[in-house]
Design a protein around this motif. Structure first.
Motif, PDB file in Angstrom:
ATOM      1  N   SER A 208       0.824  -1.212   0.000  1.00 27.06           N
ATOM      2  CA  SER A 208       0.000   0.000   0.000  1.00 27.06           C
ATOM      3  C   SER A 208       0.857   1.260   0.000  1.00 27.06           C
ATOM      4  O   SER A 208       2.042   1.229   0.365  1.00 27.06           O
ATOM      5  CB  SER A 208      -0.911   0.004   1.235  1.00 27.06           C
ATOM      6  OG  SER A 208      -0.118   0.066   2.415  1.00 27.06           O
ATOM      7  N   GLU A 209       0.252   2.380  -0.390  1.00 25.73           N
ATOM      8  CA  GLU A 209       0.991   3.644  -0.462  1.00 25.73           C
ATOM      9  C   GLU A 209       1.407   4.157   0.909  1.00 25.73           C
ATOM     10  O   GLU A 209       2.321   4.964   1.013  1.00 25.73           O
ATOM     11  CB  GLU A 209       0.151   4.701  -1.180  1.00 25.73           C
ATOM     12  CG  GLU A 209       0.052   4.478  -2.686  1.00 25.73           C
ATOM     13  CD  GLU A 209      -0.407   5.717  -3.425  1.00 25.73           C
ATOM     14  OE1 GLU A 209      -0.902   6.656  -2.766  1.00 25.73           O
ATOM     15  OE2 GLU A 209      -0.274   5.752  -4.659  1.00 25.73           O
ATOM     16  N   ASN A 210       0.722   3.691   1.975  1.00 25.05           N
ATOM     17  CA  ASN A 210       1.132   4.131   3.313  1.00 25.05           C
ATOM     18  C   ASN A 210       2.163   3.194   3.934  1.00 25.05           C
ATOM     19  O   ASN A 210       2.573   3.378   5.082  1.00 25.05           O
ATOM     20  CB  ASN A 210      -0.081   4.284   4.241  1.00 25.05           C
ATOM     21  CG  ASN A 210      -0.808   2.969   4.480  1.00 25.05           C
ATOM     22  OD1 ASN A 210      -0.344   1.901   4.071  1.00 25.05           O
ATOM     23  ND2 ASN A 210      -1.952   3.050   5.134  1.00 25.05           N
ATOM     24  N   SER A 213       0.773  -2.095   4.760  1.00 26.50           N
ATOM     25  CA  SER A 213       0.001  -3.287   4.403  1.00 26.50           C
ATOM     26  C   SER A 213       0.407  -3.752   3.017  1.00 26.50           C
ATOM     27  O   SER A 213       0.978  -2.992   2.229  1.00 26.50           O
ATOM     28  CB  SER A 213      -1.507  -3.013   4.453  1.00 26.50           C
ATOM     29  OG  SER A 213      -1.885  -2.065   3.478  1.00 26.50           O
ATOM     30  N   ASN A 286      -1.344  -6.874   7.256  1.00 29.08           N
ATOM     31  CA  ASN A 286      -1.587  -5.562   7.840  1.00 29.08           C
ATOM     32  C   ASN A 286      -0.624  -5.384   9.004  1.00 29.08           C
ATOM     33  O   ASN A 286      -0.746  -6.061  10.026  1.00 29.08           O
ATOM     34  CB  ASN A 286      -3.042  -5.456   8.324  1.00 29.08           C
ATOM     35  CG  ASN A 286      -3.373  -4.060   8.855  1.00 29.08           C
ATOM     36  OD1 ASN A 286      -2.615  -3.489   9.616  1.00 29.08           O
ATOM     37  ND2 ASN A 286      -4.511  -3.541   8.437  1.00 29.08           N
TER      38      ASN A 286
END
Length: 347
Positions: A208-210, A213, A286
């Motif tokens: 994910s971009e953050n 995850s 996650n």
């Protein structure tokens, strides 16, 4: 002026290629990979300090894998040699895979140094060139084929499909598995299109971009959902993802998350190729809750990809042709009336 700049750019690219070739020659020439080791023709289970395969071959002795040497018969393509793809390539190289085909069109930048694998002195080299040089030094037994281009262009896409069909360990034979380690939906859809048309099994991965995850997904055309069966909103809405990126803003990236995703991807690859354990069709990660969701998705009969629908029909025919197994019905146990415990529990 423009022509002079263009000529300089071409000359820089030529020098980069020559430098990479010279490094590769040094890695292979002399047999020691510039501080590495000589090629080994056959894997040995012998437990000695000089055997790079002794720990891997121990999987046979432990009863995990019946024939670990089979790893050398497989050819795997990795599309995207970035944060996940480069570590994936290194792990498979250390495991002794037969052949790796690497596809990427990007260059190594100092901004990549927050990740694993690439080193500052490689800045400016194409990622596939830098990767090949490093990987040859790690394991000269592995065959490497690198392609420095964008697979989504029409011309390159056709060549990409040709290498999937003919780039196996034996030239002219198909490869065994495609691994998607790209960071954009356009490239994922291109891989999906190629694999649906060719009936090629592949695994998709992403972070994910953050940066907290990620996931991996096994896609068997016709048997499981392809990437177009349940596309992300950006694809379903036909949005140009290039318009979503803001100037001066980049996605976050953690070497930890990238390493975890690469690890579960390669673990799934080994289980799939060497036939041990349970192969995951989808496994998420996650980092915030240390949560690993799993699921399997069936193909969409109304998938937009016509080759996916075609593969679904082929799979149905294949299943229908399998010999039917007769269900064995177990006889019910007779409980006698004079059984005190039977009366107690059945009343």
């Amino acid at each position: 002026m423009a022509q002079s700049v263009e000529r300089l750019q071409q000359r820089v690219e030529e020098l980069e290629r020559e430098l990479a070739q010279e490094r590769s020659r040094r890695a292979v020439g002399g047999g020691d990979g510039g501080g590495g080791r000589v090629r080994i023709e056959k894997m040995s289970p012998e437990v000695v300090d000089s055997n790079p395969y002794s720990r891997l071959m121990a999987l046979k002795r432990m009863g995990i894998v019946s024939d670990y040497e089979k790893i050398r018969t497989f050819a795997v393509a990795i599309v995207g040699v970035g944060g996940v793809g480069s570590v994936t390539a290194e792990m498979l190289t250390r495991c002794g895979i037969g052949k790796l085909l690497l596809f990427d069109y990007d260059k190594v930048e100092l901004a990549n140094m927050n990740r694993l694998f690439f080193q500052p002195h490689q800045a400016g080299l194409s990622k596939v060139q830098a990767a090949e040089y490093t990987l040859r030094n790690i394991n000269p037994d592995v065959l490497f084929e690198v392609h420095n281009y964008n697979i989504t262009t029409v011309e390159n896409f056709q060549h990409f499909m040709d290498r999937i069909s003919n780039g196996g360990l034996e030239e002219g034979k198909p490869i065994d598995l495609v691994l998607s380690c790209v960071d954009n939906f356009e490239a994922r859809m291109a891989i999906n299109t190629a694999c649906n048309e060719l009936g090629q099994t592949w695994m998709e991965s992403g972070v994910s971009e953050n940066a907290v995850s990620g996931h991996i997904q096994l896609i068997i055309p016709g048997e499981s959902a392809c990437f177009a069966c349940a596309p992300p909103l950006v694809v379903a809405a036909n949005i140009d993802e290039k318009t979503l990126k803001r100037e001066g803003v980049c996605a976050a990236s953690l070497p930890t998350t990238m390493g975890v995703v690469a690890g579960i991807l390669v673990q799934n690859v080994l289980k799939f190729l060497l036939n041990f354990g349970t192969v995951s069709f989808y496994l998420g990660y996650n980092a915030m809750q240390d949560f690993f969701p799993t699921m399997s998705m069936k193909p969409n009969p109304q998938c937009d990809d016509r080759n996916c629908r075609k593969q679904q029909e082929e799979y149905k025919k294949k299943v229908a042709a399998l010999p039917k197994q007769e269900a064995v019905q177990e006889e019910e146990e007779i409980i006698h009336e004079d059984n005190e415990w039977a009366r107690r529990f059945c009343s």
